[in-house]
Design a protein around this motif. Structure first.
Motif, short mmCIF file in Angstrom:
data_model
loop_
_atom_site.label_atom_id
_atom_site.label_comp_id
_atom_site.label_asym_id
_atom_site.label_seq_id
_atom_site.Cartn_x
_atom_site.Cartn_y
_atom_site.Cartn_z
N GLY A 102 30.07 23.58 28.45
CA GLY A 102 29.21 24.43 27.64
C GLY A 102 28.23 25.28 28.42
N VAL A 103 27.93 24.88 29.66
CA VAL A 103 26.97 25.66 30.44
C VAL A 103 27.49 26.00 31.84
CG1 VAL A 103 24.94 24.79 29.22
CG2 VAL A 103 25.80 23.54 31.21
N GLY A 104 28.62 25.46 32.25
CA GLY A 104 29.20 25.81 33.55
C GLY A 104 28.75 24.94 34.70
N ARG A 105 28.20 23.75 34.41
CA ARG A 105 27.85 22.85 35.52
C ARG A 105 29.08 22.30 36.21
NH1 ARG A 105 24.15 20.75 31.62
NH2 ARG A 105 21.99 21.31 32.06
N ASN A 106 30.13 22.06 35.41
CA ASN A 106 31.30 21.40 35.99
C ASN A 106 32.42 22.36 36.38
OD1 ASN A 106 31.97 22.09 33.35
ND2 ASN A 106 33.34 20.34 33.07
N THR A 107 32.53 23.49 35.68
CA THR A 107 33.60 24.43 35.99
C THR A 107 33.30 25.78 35.35
OG1 THR A 107 36.01 24.73 35.96
CG2 THR A 107 35.01 23.84 33.95
N ARG A 108 33.77 26.85 35.99
CA ARG A 108 33.48 28.19 35.50
C ARG A 108 34.47 29.18 36.10
NH1 ARG A 108 29.93 30.63 39.68
NH2 ARG A 108 29.22 32.15 38.13
N VAL A 109 34.42 30.43 35.63
CA VAL A 109 35.19 31.51 36.22
C VAL A 109 34.37 32.15 37.33
CG1 VAL A 109 36.15 33.82 35.80
CG2 VAL A 109 36.51 32.00 34.12
N GLY A 110 34.98 32.36 38.48
CA GLY A 110 34.30 33.04 39.56
C GLY A 110 34.11 34.51 39.23
N LEU A 111 32.97 35.07 39.65
CA LEU A 111 32.65 36.47 39.39
C LEU A 111 32.54 37.23 40.71
CD1 LEU A 111 29.80 36.01 36.74
CD2 LEU A 111 32.28 36.11 36.35
N ALA A 123 31.64 50.50 50.53
CA ALA A 123 31.95 49.57 49.45
C ALA A 123 31.16 48.28 49.65
CB ALA A 123 33.45 49.28 49.43
N LEU A 124 30.83 47.62 48.55
CA LEU A 124 30.00 46.42 48.61
C LEU A 124 30.52 45.39 47.62
CD1 LEU A 124 27.38 44.89 49.48
CD2 LEU A 124 26.24 46.05 47.56
N GLY A 125 30.72 44.17 48.08
CA GLY A 125 31.14 43.08 47.20
C GLY A 125 30.12 41.95 47.22
N VAL A 126 29.77 41.45 46.04
CA VAL A 126 28.83 40.33 45.90
C VAL A 126 29.50 39.28 45.03
CG1 VAL A 126 26.55 39.58 45.18
CG2 VAL A 126 26.87 41.90 46.07
N SER A 127 29.84 38.14 45.61
CA SER A 127 30.56 37.10 44.88
C SER A 127 29.61 36.08 44.28
CB SER A 127 31.56 36.39 45.80
OG SER A 127 32.59 37.27 46.20
N ASP A 128 30.01 35.53 43.13
CA ASP A 128 29.29 34.45 42.46
C ASP A 128 30.35 33.48 41.97
OD1 ASP A 128 27.55 32.84 41.05
OD2 ASP A 128 27.28 34.24 39.39
N ARG A 129 30.81 32.60 42.85
CA ARG A 129 32.03 31.86 42.57
C ARG A 129 31.91 30.35 42.76
NH1 ARG A 129 35.74 34.70 46.92
NH2 ARG A 129 37.41 33.78 45.67
N ALA A 130 30.72 29.82 43.03
CA ALA A 130 30.57 28.38 43.25
C ALA A 130 30.97 27.59 42.00
CB ALA A 130 29.14 28.05 43.64
N TYR A 131 31.57 26.43 42.22
CA TYR A 131 31.98 25.50 41.15
C TYR A 131 33.04 26.08 40.23
CZ TYR A 131 27.54 23.62 42.77
OH TYR A 131 26.51 23.17 43.56
N SER A 132 33.78 27.04 40.71
CA SER A 132 34.82 27.63 39.86
C SER A 132 35.94 26.63 39.61
CB SER A 132 35.39 28.89 40.51
OG SER A 132 36.16 28.55 41.65
N ALA A 133 36.65 26.87 38.52
CA ALA A 133 37.77 26.00 38.18
C ALA A 133 38.80 25.96 39.29
CB ALA A 133 38.40 26.47 36.87
N ALA A 134 39.10 27.12 39.87
CA ALA A 134 40.13 27.18 40.90
C ALA A 134 39.71 26.46 42.18
CB ALA A 134 40.47 28.64 41.22
N SER A 135 38.42 26.44 42.48
CA SER A 135 37.96 25.79 43.71
C SER A 135 38.15 24.28 43.66
CB SER A 135 36.49 26.12 43.97
OG SER A 135 35.65 25.48 43.04
#
Length: 370
Positions: A102-111, A123-135
């Motif tokens: 419900g809040v993404g503590r356990n799994t989420r989509v990486g952005l 070009a500039l990339g900024v990732s927000d991908r910690a705790y993603s489902a795929a990881s």
């Protein structure tokens, strides 16, 4: 038997469900268009991932059946990613779905927030991908014998970005390539070195340990002298590049990689020089074990709209040519042309057709078609 079969035997196509499956993370890309991330009021959303982009290009441009091996949270955002994947025609039947808290503590989509850049603004990339489902993917979450056995796939593609996400994804990538080799499935691996991912690893030698073990099981490796040194620990020991388009140091490094990895049949790498974010030089090189080397036409003034995904499109075109039994030079030319076209449209993936790729290979002009 075609000429290429003596260098790179084509994987069997009889009664195979997919021509290629890609193992990796699929993220949401937030694109502010001509604006900046820091001041944007709206974003266009695309799906993308270094490994997935190859499967999507093979399906959307070249019409080959493909599937993605990834994981997503079972929530509205995960369903959005699935819908975007389906729009690209890639099979989603092997996605691992994780329950969401419900809040993404356990799994989420990486952005991935990405600016295309323009002119002197890179070009500039900024990732927000910690705790993603795929990881969190583990080796036992896929049935490798079903995927790679009779009726499965002809080709597996994965890469160093996925392997760098966690210890479990590294082990999953290694399990995948080993099972694929055991079943006679062709394997490609894009080293795609990202220092920001590997530098956070508790083992300082993880990049070399993991990548070397995976690359040892591969048929096609994508990388240059920089990634060979960072990922494989193989310094070429020669002179530095005279220019970014000088392939001599990478050519020399390829010889060392073939010596170190006896299963490897082919090594490929794009050549790129960013004159500005809007204009690049672009080309590619392909090496075969035994000494054959192919180089594409070098386009020294290629106009760029969005450079992200050009390398993945390069790999997709190359794999298509190899699956098709094309001569090595033609396979490389298809990859370079597909990569060039991918960089003329927004998002991570090419919005093009095989006819347009063939036109670029032939060197047709850019006059309007009516």
């Amino acid at each position: 038997m075609t000429a290429i079969d003596t260098v790179f035997p084509r994987p069997p196509s009889d009664q195979r469900r997919w021509d290629c499956v890609a193992l990796g993370e699929v993220m949401l890309r937030f694109d502010p268009g001509e604006a900046r991330i820091r001041s944007a009021r709206e974003f266009r959303v695309w799906e993308g991932g270094g490994e997935y982009n190859v499967a999507r290009g093979l399906r959307k441009t070249f019409g080959r059946p493909t599937a993605v091996l990834t994981a997503l949270p079972r929530n509205e955002i995960g369903l959005l990613v699935e819908d975007l994947i389906l729009q690209g025609g890639v099979d989603t039947g092997r996605i691992v779905w994780r329950e969401h808290d419900g809040v993404g503590r356990n799994t989420r989509v990486g952005l991935n927030f990405t600016e295309r850049g323009f002119g002197v603004r890179a070009a500039l990339g900024v990732s927000d991908r910690a705790y993603s489902a795929a990881s969190q993917i583990a080796p036992d979450e896929f049935d490798w014998d079903v995927l790679f056995g009779a009726g499965g796939t002809r080709w597996l593609h994965t890469g160093g970005i996925f392997a760098a996400l966690s210890e479990s994804t590294a082990q999953t990538a290694l399990a995948a390539v080993r099972h694929a080799r055991r079943h006679g499935v062709a394997v490609s691996y894009d080293l795609n070195y990202r220092a920001s991912l590997w530098n956070s690893h508790p083992d300082p030698d993880a990049a070399r340990r993991v990548n070397r073990a995976i690359a040892a099981e591969c048929d096609l490796l994508i990388g240059d002298e920089f990634s060979f040194a960072s990922c494989l620990g193989l310094e070429h020991g020669g002179a530095a590049r005279a220019t970014p388009m000088d392939s001599a140091p990478a050519d020399a490094a390829c010889l060392r990689v073939f010596e170190a990895l006896p299963n490897l049949k082919l090594i490929a790498f794009p050549l790129r020089e960013a004159h500005s974010a809007s204009r690049n030089a672009w080309g590619g090189v392909l090496h075969a074990r035994g000494g054959r080397r192919c180089q594409s036409l070098l386009r020294h003034e290629l106009d760029i709209l969005d450079r992200v995904g050009g390398g993945d499109a390069f790999v997709a075109g190359l794999i298509h040519g190899l699956l098709d039994g094309a001569d090595l030079q033609r396979a490389l030319d298809l990859g370079v042309a597909h990569g060039a076209l991918a960089m003329t449209t927004p998002g991570d993936n090419a919005m093009t057709s095989l006819d347009e790729v063939e036109a670029v290979v032939r060197g047709d002009g850019a006059a309007a078609r009516r």
